[in-house]
Scaffold this active site. Structure first.
Site, PDB file in Angstrom:
ATOM      1  N   LYS A  52      41.387 -54.452 -38.471  1.00 28.07           N
ATOM      2  CA  LYS A  52      41.908 -53.501 -37.466  1.00 28.07           C
ATOM      3  C   LYS A  52      43.406 -53.279 -37.658  1.00 28.07           C
ATOM      4  CE  LYS A  52      38.215 -52.437 -34.931  1.00 28.07           C
ATOM      5  NZ  LYS A  52      37.556 -51.119 -35.112  1.00 28.07           N
TER       6      LYS A  52
ATOM      7  N   TYR B 127      37.551 -63.364 -33.484  1.00 25.94           N
ATOM      8  CA  TYR B 127      37.620 -61.995 -34.025  1.00 25.94           C
ATOM      9  C   TYR B 127      37.987 -62.048 -35.515  1.00 25.94           C
ATOM     10  CZ  TYR B 127      38.014 -56.905 -33.675  1.00 25.94           C
ATOM     11  OH  TYR B 127      37.836 -55.550 -33.829  1.00 25.94           O
TER      12      TYR B 127
HETATM   13  O1  0WE Z   1      35.430 -54.596 -33.158  1.00 26.14           O
HETATM   14  C1  0WE Z   1      34.663 -55.184 -32.432  1.00 26.14           C
HETATM   15  C2  0WE Z   1      33.345 -55.696 -32.980  1.00 26.14           C
HETATM   16  C3  0WE Z   1      32.884 -54.997 -34.217  1.00 26.14           C
HETATM   17  C4  0WE Z   1      31.813 -55.768 -34.969  1.00 26.14           C
HETATM   18  C5  0WE Z   1      30.697 -56.309 -34.360  1.00 26.14           C
HETATM   19  C6  0WE Z   1      29.750 -56.989 -35.114  1.00 26.14           C
HETATM   20  C7  0WE Z   1      28.545 -57.657 -34.500  1.00 26.14           C
HETATM   21  C8  0WE Z   1      27.410 -57.770 -35.464  1.00 26.14           C
HETATM   22  C9  0WE Z   1      31.973 -55.911 -36.337  1.00 26.14           C
HETATM   23  N1  0WE Z   1      31.069 -56.572 -37.073  1.00 26.14           N
HETATM   24  C10 0WE Z   1      29.970 -57.086 -36.503  1.00 26.14           C
HETATM   25  N2  0WE Z   1      29.066 -57.738 -37.298  1.00 26.14           N
HETATM   26  C11 0WE Z   1      27.858 -58.136 -36.860  1.00 26.14           C
HETATM   27  O2  0WE Z   1      27.092 -58.754 -37.603  1.00 26.14           O
HETATM   28  N3  0WE Z   1      35.018 -55.424 -31.118  1.00 26.14           N
HETATM   29  C12 0WE Z   1      36.323 -55.006 -30.659  1.00 26.14           C
HETATM   30  C13 0WE Z   1      34.155 -56.132 -30.162  1.00 26.14           C
HETATM   31  C14 0WE Z   1      34.458 -57.588 -30.275  1.00 26.14           C
HETATM   32  O3  0WE Z   1      33.889 -58.325 -31.250  1.00 26.14           O
HETATM   33  C15 0WE Z   1      34.405 -59.619 -31.135  1.00 26.14           C
HETATM   34  C16 0WE Z   1      35.297 -59.672 -30.065  1.00 26.14           C
HETATM   35  C17 0WE Z   1      35.332 -58.376 -29.507  1.00 26.14           C
HETATM   36  C18 0WE Z   1      36.158 -57.924 -28.352  1.00 26.14           C
HETATM   37  C19 0WE Z   1      34.142 -60.726 -31.917  1.00 26.14           C
HETATM   38  C20 0WE Z   1      34.777 -61.932 -31.604  1.00 26.14           C
HETATM   39  C21 0WE Z   1      35.670 -61.990 -30.550  1.00 26.14           C
HETATM   40  C22 0WE Z   1      35.937 -60.863 -29.766  1.00 26.14           C
END
Ligand code: 0WE
Length: 260
Positions: free
Chosen positions: A164, A157
């Protein structure tokens, strides 16, 4: 009569029917709110317009929240339909994909850090500021989406966790600043959900399985679970709640060694 009757809501961050913003739209629509939406780019426009129509809304405006100019244009356009609104939903986050895979210290860059914080945290303040003339003095509320990675080091993450953490502090500072002007600001820390944004993330299926088997409720979170809590937090039922981060994670964050 729904508990959001006579409330107008601007929803930023709808991208697909699996979006958390879709669950929020569904719950708020069900409770009687009138909705308006933004779409990030013209590729998403037809999809967002179709979903908006299903929620009885015809207000869909272009907004890439990374641009001050687009924020200004969006609110100028909105003014033509709405003189006021009551609720702002902020459901956007972004870090460059190279930031979300590998060991934090190996992958973090100044640019990756900047973009993650700009899109995932600053935009809450920017959109709150732009919404103020519409929302001031009418029991308004703002809600945003966070994740456990703000507080615990979650593998991969990475810089999104820092962003966040900033977003959660942003909720508190905005709540203190906007409270006297009649606006509450809260966050929801949601468990992992299979959205479009999550589809590109390595090992996401394994994370969902881990959550499902470890969380006290033994199920994964769906957008509507988040939507129901967002609807409550933005309603007058929650007029005593501001600056809070509410977990909608089936209790995942309150246990440890839950697989024993
Ligand atoms: O906040 C998130 C993910 C938000 C996000 C997703 C992406 C995918 C595509 C932000 N930036 C990007 N950039 C991209 O290019 N989450 C809470 C979901 C999430 O994402 C993770 C998680 C979890 C849970 C990434 C790594 C590990 C766990």
């Amino acid at each position: 009569m729904g508990f959001l009757t006579n409330k107008r809501v601007l929803i930023v961050g709808l991208a697909s029917p699996r979006s958390i913003a879709a669950g929020i739209a569904e719950a708020m629509h069900r409770e009687g709110a009138e909705l308006a939406f933004t779409y990030q780019n013209e590729r998403l426009q037809p999809r967002v317009e179709k979903m908006a129509a299903e929620y009885g809304s015809s207000i869909c405006l272009p907004l890439d929240a990374g641009s001050d100019e687009q924020i200004e244009n969006c609110f100028t356009q909105l003014k033509k339909s709405w003189e006021h609104f009551d609720i702002l939903v902020h459901s956007i986050a972004y870090a460059p994909a190279d930031q979300l895979e590998g060991s934090f210290v190996d992958v973090v860059t100044r640019e990756g850090f900047r973009i993650a914080h700009d899109i995932s945290s600053y935009t809450l303040a920017a959109l709150s500021k732009a919404s103020l003339p519409f929302m001031e003095g009418r029991q308004g509320a703002i809600v945003t989406l966070s994740y456990l990675g703000a507080e615990k080091a979650v593998p991969n993450y990475n810089v999104m966790g820092l962003a966040k953490a900033s977003l959660e502090a942003n909720v508190r500072y905005l709540a203190a600043s906007l409270g006297p002007r009649g606006i509450r600001v809260n966050g929801i820390s949601a468990g992992p959900i299979k959205t479009l944004a999550a589809s590109g993330i390595n090992h996401f299926k394994e994370m969902l399985h881990h959550h499902e088997t470890s969380a006290p409720t033994r199920r994964n979170i769906e957008p509507i679970d988040v939507g129901n809590v967002a609807a409550f937090l933005c309603s007058d039922l929650a007029r005593g709640v501001t600056g809070e981060i509410t977990y909608v994670d089936g209790g995942f964050s309150i246990v440890a060694m839950s697989n024993l």
